[in-house]
Motif scaffolding. Structure first.
Motif, PDB file in Angstrom:
ATOM      1  N   CYS A 110       0.810  -1.225   0.000  1.00 19.01           N
ATOM      2  CA  CYS A 110       0.000   0.000   0.000  1.00 19.01           C
ATOM      3  C   CYS A 110       0.839   1.268   0.000  1.00 19.01           C
ATOM      4  O   CYS A 110       0.343   2.331  -0.400  1.00 19.01           O
ATOM      5  N   LEU A 139      -9.226  -0.548  -1.979  1.00 14.56           N
ATOM      6  CA  LEU A 139      -8.691   0.053  -0.757  1.00 14.56           C
ATOM      7  C   LEU A 139      -9.644  -0.145   0.420  1.00 14.56           C
ATOM      8  O   LEU A 139      -9.211  -0.450   1.544  1.00 14.56           O
ATOM      9  N   ALA A 140     -10.939   0.031   0.187  1.00 11.81           N
ATOM     10  CA  ALA A 140     -11.918  -0.167   1.262  1.00 11.81           C
ATOM     11  C   ALA A 140     -11.881  -1.598   1.785  1.00 11.81           C
ATOM     12  O   ALA A 140     -11.984  -1.832   3.000  1.00 11.81           O
ATOM     13  N   ALA A 143      -8.680  -2.050   3.858  1.00 12.17           N
ATOM     14  CA  ALA A 143      -8.811  -1.374   5.153  1.00 12.17           C
ATOM     15  C   ALA A 143      -9.689  -2.177   6.109  1.00 12.17           C
ATOM     16  O   ALA A 143      -9.376  -2.318   7.306  1.00 12.17           O
ATOM     17  N   THR A 144     -10.790  -2.722   5.599  1.00 13.40           N
ATOM     18  CA  THR A 144     -11.684  -3.515   6.449  1.00 13.40           C
ATOM     19  C   THR A 144     -11.010  -4.793   6.917  1.00 13.40           C
ATOM     20  O   THR A 144     -11.071  -5.149   8.108  1.00 13.40           O
ATOM     21  N   THR A 147      -8.298  -4.010   9.534  1.00 14.44           N
ATOM     22  CA  THR A 147      -8.837  -3.606  10.835  1.00 14.44           C
ATOM     23  C   THR A 147      -9.428  -4.802  11.580  1.00 14.44           C
ATOM     24  O   THR A 147      -9.177  -4.993  12.778  1.00 14.44           O
ATOM     25  N   LEU A 328      -0.867   2.271  10.228  1.00 14.24           N
ATOM     26  CA  LEU A 328      -1.939   1.705   9.408  1.00 14.24           C
ATOM     27  C   LEU A 328      -3.035   2.737   9.172  1.00 14.24           C
ATOM     28  O   LEU A 328      -3.512   2.901   8.034  1.00 14.24           O
ATOM     29  N   ALA A 329      -3.441   3.447  10.226  1.00 11.73           N
ATOM     30  CA  ALA A 329      -4.488   4.459  10.084  1.00 11.73           C
ATOM     31  C   ALA A 329      -4.042   5.566   9.133  1.00 11.73           C
ATOM     32  O   ALA A 329      -4.815   6.014   8.268  1.00 11.73           O
ATOM     33  N   THR A 331      -1.803   5.332   6.770  1.00 10.88           N
ATOM     34  CA  THR A 331      -1.736   4.761   5.421  1.00 10.88           C
ATOM     35  C   THR A 331      -3.114   4.741   4.764  1.00 10.88           C
ATOM     36  O   THR A 331      -3.258   5.109   3.588  1.00 10.88           O
ATOM     37  N   ILE A 332      -4.136   4.344   5.510  1.00  8.47           N
ATOM     38  CA  ILE A 332      -5.493   4.277   4.955  1.00  8.47           C
ATOM     39  C   ILE A 332      -6.003   5.665   4.588  1.00  8.47           C
ATOM     40  O   ILE A 332      -6.581   5.878   3.513  1.00  8.47           O
ATOM     41  N   ALA A 336      -6.680   6.885   0.769  1.00  5.06           N
ATOM     42  CA  ALA A 336      -8.012   7.345   0.362  1.00  5.06           C
ATOM     43  C   ALA A 336      -7.930   8.697  -0.342  1.00  5.06           C
ATOM     44  O   ALA A 336      -8.578   8.921  -1.378  1.00  5.06           O
TER      45      ALA A 336
END
Length: 366
Positions: A110, A139-140, A143-144, A147, A328-329, A331-332, A336
């Motif tokens: 990513c 990407l969604a 991310a899911t 998490t 991670l947060a 990066t997301i 986005a």
């Protein structure tokens, strides 16, 4: 004459996968001297390049996004086998190996592959263009999955420590498989056009005309050699892993660095293939490879280690620490913002690469 020269040029791509497999047979499960480790490393590098070549042959035959999917799934399935094998052999010190390797794969894909692809394409063509609908959906999903599988275990209370209970692990495994299956169906059937490269005018490129498509026979041969090369890559990576672990320990580094190095080795084929696509202004293909690999790494690894946990005697640590959750947060959020416009400049590529550099620096110096 040209065809014969091309055949000779690519002849090594047929020899190296076989050589890697033979070397793997003679070194598997054995203690090998330093000279053999060097040979294994050289052959491993050659197998990576051969895998990229054969993956491109298959991808050109089947078209996008199937080509990216073939490489991502093939690499990830063998990566999962490597992780499970190392966990079964490693004892308590491998309790967090799956988490470390999967998170390393997410950060490398990513931020590393995405950042390099955007940087190469935007420097070569001023801006990198891609389809925000397909990339955003990928990407969604990443991310899911990340998490649910890597963040939630840190906060659950059924089991002490950053671990899932048996029921929670089962839920995470089944959810991962369902989400990955839904994404593949979306990517290849219902909304395939969302994942095809686009022109600078926003038109979908349905036919890649940079070369004549290979024959079906050639594609099948390349698929077999691709799988053989990937088995060689991952198997030889396992063979050199004791040397890697010894080097990491001698340098006084955290054991999590082993997972980072394994992920870097295993993801080399996708990285090279993504950069080649970016140079040809097929950024969507690069993003398909990057996010598809991240998604497959989580969606297939978590169910596999959940199944392997039946035989594992030690704990299975999946939850990330606070530092990694912050990365991670970030990066997301950054990804986005990169995806929404559907085009990117060198700045976006640089931001992602800085995030990767931060992750690597903190892995070495936590």
């Amino acid at each position: 004459m040209i065809d014969r020269l091309r055949s000779l040029t690519h002849g090594w791509t047929y020899v190296v996968p076989v050589l890697a497999a033979v070397l793997l047979v003679f070194t598997w499960g054995r203690h090998v001297p330093g000279a053999v480790v060097v040979l294994m490393t050289v052959v491993l590098a050659g197998a990576v390049l051969a895998a990229v070549h054969h993956a491109e042959v298959v991808a050109h035959r089947v078209g996008e996004p199937f080509g990216s999917l073939v490489l991502a799934i093939a690499v990830t399935v063998i990566e999962v086998a490597l992780i499970v094998t190392l966990m079964l052999d490693g004892g308590d010190k491998s309790a967090s190996l799956a988490r470390d390797t999967v998170f390393a794969a997410v950060m490398i894909t990513c931020n590393g592959i995405v950042g390099l692809s955007l940087l190469v394409a935007s420097l070569r063509h001023r801006t990198a263009v891609f389809n925000p609908e397909g990339t955003g959906a990928a990407l969604a999903t990443v991310a899911t999955l990340a998490t649910l599988s890597l963040v939630l275990p840190t906060f659950t209370t059924s089991t002490p420590g950053p671990q899932f209970s048996g029921l929670q692990l089962t839920f995470a495994a089944v959810s991962s498989l369902i989400l990955y299956g839904l994404f593949v169906a979306t990517q290849t059937v219902r909304h395939r056009d969302y994942f095809l490269p686009i022109t600078r005018q926003g038109e979908v490129i349905t036919v890649d005309d940079h070369a004549t498509a290979p024959s079906t026979r050639t594609a099948w041969i390349s698929l077999g050699l691709l799988l053989l090369a990937l088995v060689g890559v991952v198997g030889l990576a396992k063979g050199v892993s004791p040397t890697i672990e010894s080097g990491v320990a001698a340098a006084g580094l955290d054991h999590a660095v082993v997972g980072v190095i394994i992920a870097l080795l295993v993801l080399l084929p996708e990285t090279i293939a993504a950069l080649r696509s970016a140079r040809r202004d097929r950024v969507q293909t690069s993003l398909n490879l990057a996010l598809g690999s991240a998604m497959a790494s989580i969606g297939l690894t978590i169910p596999a280690v959940a199944l392997a946990s039946i035989w594992l005697s030690g704990p299975l640590i999946l939850g990330l620490g606070s530092t990694h959750m912050v990365l991670l947060a970030l990066t997301i959020v950054v990804a986005a913002l990169t995806v929404v416009p559907g085009r990117a400049t060198p700045l976006q590529g640089g931001v992602h690469l800085v995030l990767l550099a931060a992750y690597l620096e903190l892995a070495v110096n936590p």
